[in-house]
Design a protein around this motif. Structure first.
Motif, PDB file in Angstrom:
ATOM      1  N   ALA A   1       0.832  -1.206   0.000  1.00 38.25           N
ATOM      2  CA  ALA A   1       0.000   0.000   0.000  1.00 38.25           C
ATOM      3  C   ALA A   1       0.867   1.256   0.000  1.00 38.25           C
ATOM      4  CB  ALA A   1      -0.924  -0.013   1.214  1.00 38.25           C
ATOM      5  N   LEU A   2       1.930   1.255   0.810  1.00 42.44           N
ATOM      6  CA  LEU A   2       2.819   2.419   0.860  1.00 42.44           C
ATOM      7  C   LEU A   2       3.522   2.644  -0.470  1.00 42.44           C
ATOM      8  CD1 LEU A   2       4.403   1.958   4.402  1.00 42.44           C
ATOM      9  CD2 LEU A   2       2.729   3.684   3.715  1.00 42.44           C
ATOM     10  N   ALA A   3       3.733   1.572  -1.222  1.00 42.02           N
ATOM     11  CA  ALA A   3       4.431   1.696  -2.506  1.00 42.02           C
ATOM     12  C   ALA A   3       3.599   2.451  -3.542  1.00 42.02           C
ATOM     13  CB  ALA A   3       4.801   0.319  -3.037  1.00 42.02           C
ATOM     14  N   VAL A   4       2.263   2.421  -3.427  1.00 40.77           N
ATOM     15  CA  VAL A   4       1.417   3.117  -4.403  1.00 40.77           C
ATOM     16  C   VAL A   4       0.833   4.406  -3.856  1.00 40.77           C
ATOM     17  CG1 VAL A   4       0.810   0.979  -5.586  1.00 40.77           C
ATOM     18  CG2 VAL A   4      -0.694   1.847  -3.791  1.00 40.77           C
ATOM     19  N   ALA A   5       0.874   4.592  -2.532  1.00 38.95           N
ATOM     20  CA  ALA A   5       0.205   5.737  -1.912  1.00 38.95           C
ATOM     21  C   ALA A   5       1.093   6.975  -1.891  1.00 38.95           C
ATOM     22  CB  ALA A   5      -0.222   5.380  -0.489  1.00 38.95           C
ATOM     23  N   ASP A   6       0.434   8.126  -1.816  1.00 41.91           N
ATOM     24  CA  ASP A   6       1.140   9.391  -1.609  1.00 41.91           C
ATOM     25  C   ASP A   6       1.381   9.648  -0.125  1.00 41.91           C
ATOM     26  OD1 ASP A   6       1.063  10.449  -4.447  1.00 41.91           O
ATOM     27  OD2 ASP A   6      -1.073  10.161  -4.070  1.00 41.91           O
TER      28      ASP A   6
END
Length: 245
Positions: free
Chosen positions: A208-213
């Motif tokens: 999730a952190l890899a795609v989130a701002d």
């Protein structure tokens, strides 16, 4: 809030001191967060941290005991679920919640229940089937006979049929094989590129952190910390404490 050009802008979604209870049990305690137009924002934390409860409260399935929820400058407190959909929020829930005896096409059509713009609905159906080609292959198949990954694609596609400005995604990778997890997260990025803002709840926190701002970390219903997703993913202490590192 100030934008890059120096102008003051309001967030698309704003939660201010939100408290949610199940009976006498506090599930969310004093949560404040915001989501800007065009962002992917993720809520992360352990089971029972209040992540799904937060999404259910935004979509009107639960009512906050205290605090305010504002979307596009208008309060959502007390607004019925179907009217929240009409205002531009769609929710793909944990566990998919598809209609198993209905076909893929019928499930997708239900996602557009609040709309009357038939031409645009047809365009959005084509877009969903382009995002998820497997759904096109199974368009007349009963939804309950599909694999778990295909049902997850259907749940996301059904939510997109509402043409939301804000898409709430609850555990989209749960129970999926790694290759399908990668596909789901690639699709989330494509959804944002097409102009839909995303608020994501996901147990696979590093993905999730890899795609989130940006990310908000919840602990026992309260906000523990927040910041840029890339910064949180690189902080070893945070990874070890909250992300299963």
């Amino acid at each position: 809030m100030t934008s890059n050009n120096g102008l003051v802008t309001e967030p698309l979604l704003d939660l201010d001191d939100v408290h949610v209870h199940y009976g006498n049990i506090a599930a969310v305690q004093g949560l404040s967060l915001h989501v800007r137009t065009g962002e992917i924002v993720t809520l992360i934390g352990s089971n029972g941290a209040g992540k799904s409860t937060t999404l259910r409260t935004i979509s009107g399935l639960l009512r906050p005991r205290r605090g305010t929820i504002t979307f596009q400058g208008r309060r959502l407190n007390g607004v019925a679920e179907h009217d929240i959909v009409r205002r531009g929020i769609a929710h793909s829930p944990e566990g998919r919640r598809i209609f198993p005896l209905m076909t893929v096409a019928e499930n997708l059509e239900l996602g557009a229940f609040a709309r009357k713009d038939k031409t645009a609905i047809a365009e959005d159906l084509d877009n969903v089937l382009e995002l998820f080609p497997r759904l096109r292959e199974r368009i007349r198949q009963q939804a309950g006979t599909m694999s778990g990954g295909e049902q997850q694609m259907l749940a996301v596609g059904r939510a997109l049929m509402a043409r939301p400005r804000l898409l709430l995604l609850d555990e989209p990778s749960m129970g999926l094989a790694p290759v399908l997890v990668e596909l789901i997260f690639d699709t989330i990025s494509r959804i944002r590129e097409q102009g839909t803002t995303v608020l994501l709840v996901e147990q696979n926190a590093l993905a999730a952190l890899a795609v989130a701002d940006r990310a908000y970390v919840l602990e026992s219903g309260a906000l523990k910390l927040h910041g840029a997703a890339a910064d949180l993913a690189k902080d070893n202490e945070i990874v070890n404490a909250y992300l299963g590192g």
